[in-house]
Design an enzyme around this catalytic site. Structure first.
Site, PDB file in Angstrom:
ATOM      1  N   TYR A  96      38.932 -54.958 -18.422  1.00  0.00           N
ATOM      2  CA  TYR A  96      37.832 -54.287 -17.703  1.00  0.00           C
ATOM      3  C   TYR A  96      38.262 -52.873 -17.355  1.00  0.00           C
ATOM      4  CZ  TYR A  96      33.438 -53.925 -15.443  1.00  0.00           C
ATOM      5  OH  TYR A  96      32.178 -53.500 -15.124  1.00  0.00           O
ATOM      6  N   ARG A 149      24.420 -45.833 -17.541  1.00  0.00           N
ATOM      7  CA  ARG A 149      25.437 -45.228 -16.661  1.00  0.00           C
ATOM      8  C   ARG A 149      26.666 -46.123 -16.667  1.00  0.00           C
ATOM      9  NH1 ARG A 149      26.699 -46.983 -11.706  1.00  0.00           N
ATOM     10  NH2 ARG A 149      28.424 -47.525 -13.036  1.00  0.00           N
ATOM     11  N   LYS A 167      33.015 -57.963 -17.949  1.00  0.00           N
ATOM     12  CA  LYS A 167      32.715 -58.450 -16.612  1.00  0.00           C
ATOM     13  C   LYS A 167      32.649 -59.984 -16.594  1.00  0.00           C
ATOM     14  CE  LYS A 167      31.230 -56.405 -12.770  1.00  0.00           C
ATOM     15  NZ  LYS A 167      30.947 -55.111 -12.201  1.00  0.00           N
ATOM     16  N   GLU A 238      23.867 -54.460 -14.391  1.00  0.00           N
ATOM     17  CA  GLU A 238      25.131 -53.727 -14.404  1.00  0.00           C
ATOM     18  C   GLU A 238      24.987 -52.381 -15.098  1.00  0.00           C
ATOM     19  OE1 GLU A 238      27.928 -55.122 -13.070  1.00  0.00           O
ATOM     20  OE2 GLU A 238      29.103 -53.349 -13.555  1.00  0.00           O
ATOM     21  N   ASP A 239      25.448 -51.340 -14.418  1.00  0.00           N
ATOM     22  CA  ASP A 239      25.542 -49.998 -15.019  1.00  0.00           C
ATOM     23  C   ASP A 239      24.217 -49.465 -15.573  1.00  0.00           C
ATOM     24  OD1 ASP A 239      28.096 -49.950 -14.159  1.00  0.00           O
ATOM     25  OD2 ASP A 239      29.042 -49.821 -16.114  1.00  0.00           O
ATOM     26  N   ASP A 261      25.573 -55.621  -9.230  1.00  0.00           N
ATOM     27  CA  ASP A 261      26.953 -55.497  -8.748  1.00  0.00           C
ATOM     28  C   ASP A 261      27.297 -54.062  -8.353  1.00  0.00           C
ATOM     29  OD1 ASP A 261      29.494 -56.774  -8.200  1.00  0.00           O
ATOM     30  OD2 ASP A 261      30.237 -55.415  -9.752  1.00  0.00           O
ATOM     31  N   ASP A 262      26.732 -53.067  -9.060  1.00  0.00           N
ATOM     32  CA  ASP A 262      27.035 -51.664  -8.714  1.00  0.00           C
ATOM     33  C   ASP A 262      26.569 -51.354  -7.299  1.00  0.00           C
ATOM     34  OD1 ASP A 262      27.892 -51.054 -11.370  1.00  0.00           O
ATOM     35  OD2 ASP A 262      25.781 -51.142 -11.920  1.00  0.00           O
ATOM     36  N   ASN A 401      35.000 -44.377 -10.979  1.00  0.00           N
ATOM     37  CA  ASN A 401      35.728 -44.899 -12.140  1.00  0.00           C
ATOM     38  C   ASN A 401      35.332 -44.129 -13.380  1.00  0.00           C
ATOM     39  OD1 ASN A 401      36.996 -47.136 -10.857  1.00  0.00           O
ATOM     40  ND2 ASN A 401      35.035 -48.179 -10.818  1.00  0.00           N
TER      41      ASN A 401
HETATM   42  P1  NAD Z   1      24.996 -42.765  -9.692  1.00  0.00           P
HETATM   43  O1  NAD Z   1      24.796 -41.995 -10.942  1.00  0.00           O
HETATM   44  O2  NAD Z   1      23.906 -43.636  -9.193  1.00  0.00           O
HETATM   45  O3  NAD Z   1      25.327 -41.731  -8.509  1.00  0.00           O
HETATM   46  C1  NAD Z   1      26.170 -40.631  -8.624  1.00  0.00           C
HETATM   47  C2  NAD Z   1      25.882 -39.731  -7.429  1.00  0.00           C
HETATM   48  O4  NAD Z   1      26.863 -38.711  -7.385  1.00  0.00           O
HETATM   49  C3  NAD Z   1      24.526 -39.053  -7.460  1.00  0.00           C
HETATM   50  O5  NAD Z   1      23.918 -39.171  -6.196  1.00  0.00           O
HETATM   51  C4  NAD Z   1      24.861 -37.589  -7.726  1.00  0.00           C
HETATM   52  O6  NAD Z   1      23.949 -36.681  -7.117  1.00  0.00           O
HETATM   53  C5  NAD Z   1      26.229 -37.498  -7.080  1.00  0.00           C
HETATM   54  N1  NAD Z   1      27.004 -36.365  -7.601  1.00  0.00           N
HETATM   55  C6  NAD Z   1      27.163 -35.979  -8.881  1.00  0.00           C
HETATM   56  N2  NAD Z   1      27.883 -34.859  -8.927  1.00  0.00           N
HETATM   57  C7  NAD Z   1      28.190 -34.538  -7.657  1.00  0.00           C
HETATM   58  C8  NAD Z   1      28.898 -33.483  -7.065  1.00  0.00           C
HETATM   59  N3  NAD Z   1      29.436 -32.522  -7.795  1.00  0.00           N
HETATM   60  N4  NAD Z   1      28.995 -33.463  -5.725  1.00  0.00           N
HETATM   61  C9  NAD Z   1      28.449 -34.420  -4.966  1.00  0.00           C
HETATM   62  N5  NAD Z   1      27.760 -35.451  -5.478  1.00  0.00           N
HETATM   63  C10 NAD Z   1      27.635 -35.507  -6.810  1.00  0.00           C
HETATM   64  O7  NAD Z   1      26.306 -43.589  -9.891  1.00  0.00           O
HETATM   65  P2  NAD Z   1      26.795 -44.866  -9.026  1.00  0.00           P
HETATM   66  O8  NAD Z   1      26.281 -46.126  -9.619  1.00  0.00           O
HETATM   67  O9  NAD Z   1      26.487 -44.616  -7.610  1.00  0.00           O
HETATM   68  O10 NAD Z   1      28.366 -44.836  -9.324  1.00  0.00           O
HETATM   69  C11 NAD Z   1      29.125 -43.721  -8.947  1.00  0.00           C
HETATM   70  C12 NAD Z   1      30.590 -43.951  -9.253  1.00  0.00           C
HETATM   71  O11 NAD Z   1      31.068 -45.022  -8.476  1.00  0.00           O
HETATM   72  C13 NAD Z   1      30.913 -44.308 -10.697  1.00  0.00           C
HETATM   73  O12 NAD Z   1      32.038 -43.576 -11.122  1.00  0.00           O
HETATM   74  C14 NAD Z   1      31.256 -45.750 -10.650  1.00  0.00           C
HETATM   75  O13 NAD Z   1      32.219 -46.120 -11.633  1.00  0.00           O
HETATM   76  C15 NAD Z   1      31.845 -45.855  -9.279  1.00  0.00           C
HETATM   77  N6  NAD Z   1      31.784 -47.219  -8.769  1.00  0.00           N
HETATM   78  C16 NAD Z   1      32.957 -47.760  -8.341  1.00  0.00           C
HETATM   79  C17 NAD Z   1      32.985 -49.045  -7.914  1.00  0.00           C
HETATM   80  C18 NAD Z   1      34.278 -49.628  -7.434  1.00  0.00           C
HETATM   81  O14 NAD Z   1      35.288 -49.047  -7.629  1.00  0.00           O
HETATM   82  N7  NAD Z   1      34.303 -50.752  -6.794  1.00  0.00           N
HETATM   83  C19 NAD Z   1      31.822 -49.792  -7.938  1.00  0.00           C
HETATM   84  C20 NAD Z   1      30.619 -49.209  -8.366  1.00  0.00           C
HETATM   85  C21 NAD Z   1      30.621 -47.909  -8.785  1.00  0.00           C
END
Ligand code: NAD
Length: 542
Positions: A96, A149, A167, A238-239, A261-262, A401
């Site tokens: 993963y 995404r 997953k 997911e994603d 899950d996100d 990530n």
């Molecule tokens: P998303 O696309 O829904 O949201 C991304 C957000 O970041 C948006 O609101 C965008 O406006 C903002 N953004 C982009 N560029 C920016 C900048 N320069 N400054 C400030 N804000 C900015 O994505 P998501 O589903 O919310 O996921 C975001 C990240 O979180 C991904 O990298 C994902 O891998 C990670 N994530 C980690 C875990 C974990 O580690 N447990 C779980 C879920 C998601």
């Protein structure tokens, strides 16, 4: 039924679920026509596992390791899970995140063979027929993506299939959800990734993404087909891009057994980390303030669950939300902004607008910052020093990530906070030595939550997955962090103990499901034993 289920010879050796490879005994080899098809030695599964450990340890590239594991999964499923479960901390990052990200990016170039179901939007009206081609008739878990995404890597179209596959492998490896009950699915509505559209090896539909009513109609048909074919199935989204993830969850969460899950799993694991961190700082959840970098699915999901948890401690929900401020690509989410999506509005605060994250930190004085922006390096020295100035033990959680997108590294967080940061990241970082002190960074990996949720839902045949179930799961995860771990700065249980931890969490969630009348099976006398009895173990049938 005999262990070969009627299969013999070459065919039996090529059935991943029944194949034992060199572990077939001499009696079995005679009975099933395998003599001569295998080298003479009979090996126990422990030696087969050791052989795979050696092979993988000698490879120097993680994608190659991923491919060796994925070939093993296609060849001998029991051995694949025996390898994963023998050392989850080593193998999870290979099957993963972070390795799966590269696998999805290169999906068309490394494609081996079929696994899961691809539903192209061009097959509208026939989704039930396509789903019926899956050989298993009792599917309890679907992880589905539309590939828009993928982690923090953006639109990878049909290449996103790596995510449901990886997953679901973790559902099995981390909490014992039986693999035959799991189905990975891609909803292929096209891709807006030009590199993929121009790549001759791209395997998805060669068209731009379908949006709006046509898209949601397609998703509706998918859900209806799943309900018709597999009435006990839980669908995990997911994603998906947040423009679709949020409305899809809102549309189905009250109607079927489903979760994202996100949004919810991430929220659960973040809350678990916070609850453990509060044991270090000896403070209460209601006293915290969080500032999120990012205002998408993960940020709003985490902010909502923290707010609900604060509300359960007696705080008014409005006040709880105001303690969870969001900062996205256009700056702090303030009420004066006119560009906010509906799902962001509950978190807009009364404040002067700012597009400087460091300035927002100084103004709002959060006790924790949570990075879910997909943009690396934005937790810079200025931001972390400001957090360390405001807090004795600042919570610094760069959750984006894969590793290349992390808002800061573990070393940066510890160095710039003089070793005072309580740190957890989305992708793993190795231990850090600074000034003679050793810091072991924790990973806020959703894997502490979703497999356990899956096991609880499976065992109880739950009708719904609610937010409260994620709060219960978060508390159960946090409970398992020992004082010793906390002293080393670790706020999650060790990944090497993930199966034990997940079964405990699943038991707590199952208890809640029974209490709330959401189960479709009778209440057992011992819920823990009931959960353990449902868990898959990677042992060959005799
Ligand atoms: P998303 O696309 O829904 O949201 C991304 C957000 O970041 C948006 O609101 C965008 O406006 C903002 N953004 C982009 N560029 C920016 C900048 N320069 N400054 C400030 N804000 C900015 O994505 P998501 O589903 O919310 O996921 C975001 C990240 O979180 C991904 O990298 C994902 O891998 C990670 N994530 C980690 C875990 C974990 O580690 N447990 C779980 C879920 C998601």
């Amino acid at each position: 039924m005999a262990i070969n289920q009627g299969m013999k010879g070459y065919e039996l050796l090529h059935d991943a679920r029944l194949n034992k490879g060199t572990a077939f005994t001499e009696t079995e080899r005679r009975a099933y026509g395998l003599e001569g098809l295998l080298p003479p030695a009979v090996l126990p599964i422990e030696l087969q596992v050791a052989r795979r450990h050696d092979e993988i340890a000698n490879l120097h590239d993680d994608l190659q390791k991923y491919l060796v594991l994925s070939d093993l999964q296609a060849r001998n499923e029991t051995l694949y899970y025996a390898v994963l479960m023998s050392d989850p901390a080593t193998y999870m990052p290979l099957v993963y995140t972070p390795t799966v990200g590269e696998a999805c990016q290169k999906f068309g170039h490394i494609f081996r063979g079929p696994r899961g179901i691809y539903l192209p939007i061009t097959a509208r009206g026939r989704l039930k027929e396509l789903l019926s081609n899956w050989p298993e008739k009792d599917v309890r878990f679907i992880v589905v993506t539309d590939g828009e995404r993928i982690l923090g890597l953006g639109d990878l179209g049909a290449g996103g299939m790596g995510i449901p596959i990886g997953k679901l492998a973790l559902y099995t490896a981390c909490s014992g959800v039986p693999p035959r009950l799991c189905l990975p699915v891609v909803l292929d509505v096209g891709t807006n990734n030009h590199n993929l559209l121009e790549d001759p090896l791209y395997l998805g539909l060669r068209q731009h993404r379908v949006r709006g009513g046509e898209y949601f109609g397609f998703v509706d048909e998918f859900v209806e087909a799943v309900q018709a074919l597999y009435p006990k199935c839980c669908i995990q989204w997911e994603d998906f891009a947040n423009i679709n993830a949020v409305p899809i969850l809102a549309r189905y969460r009250g109607k079927i057994c489903t979760f994202n899950d996100d949004i919810q799993g991430t929220a659960g694991v973040a809350l678990a980390g916070i609850l453990a961190a509060l044991r270090i700082s000896k403070s209460k959840l209601a006293e915290q303030r969080f500032l999120f970098l990012g205002g998408g699915s993960a940020a709003t999901g985490i902010a909502q669950l923290i707010s609900q948890s604060m509300a359960l401690e007696g705080m008014n929900i409005g006040e709880a939300r105001s303690r969870n401020a969001l900062f996205d690509i256009n700056g702090l989410l303030v009420k004066a902004r006119t560009d906010l999506a509906e799902f962001q509005k509950p978190f807009a605060i009364e404040h002067v607008p700012t597009t400087s994250f460091a300035e927002a930190v100084r103004a709002l004085r959060p006790t924790g910052i949570i990075g879910v922006s997909t943009v690396p390096k934005l937790f810079n020295q200025q931001v972390i020093e400001a957090m360390a100035e405001i807090n004795e033990r600042p919570m610094i959680f760069p959750f984006s990530n894969p590793t290349s997108r992390s808002e800061c590294t573990a070393e940066e967080a510890y160095r710039w906070s003089d070793g005072r940061a309580i740190f957890a990241s989305g992708s793993p970082f190795p231990p850090v030595n600074i000034g003679g002190r050793r810091f072991v960074p924790g990973q806020g990996n959703n894997v502490y939550i979703f497999p356990a949720m899956g096991m609880a839902v499976l065992a109880t045949e739950a009708t719904r997955v609610t937010d409260e179930m994620f709060i219960v799961a978060a508390k159960a995860v946090a409970q398992q962090v020992t004082e010793e771990h906390l002293a080393a700065g670790l706020i999650y249980p060790p990944q090497s103990q993930i199966l034990k931890a997940s079964l405990h969490v699943a038991g707590c969630v199952a208890t809640y499901i029974f209490d709330k009348g959401l189960a479709r099976v009778p209440l057992p006398t011992d819920i823990g034993a009931f959960i353990r009895a449902r868990a898959y173990h990677p042992v060959y049938s005799e």
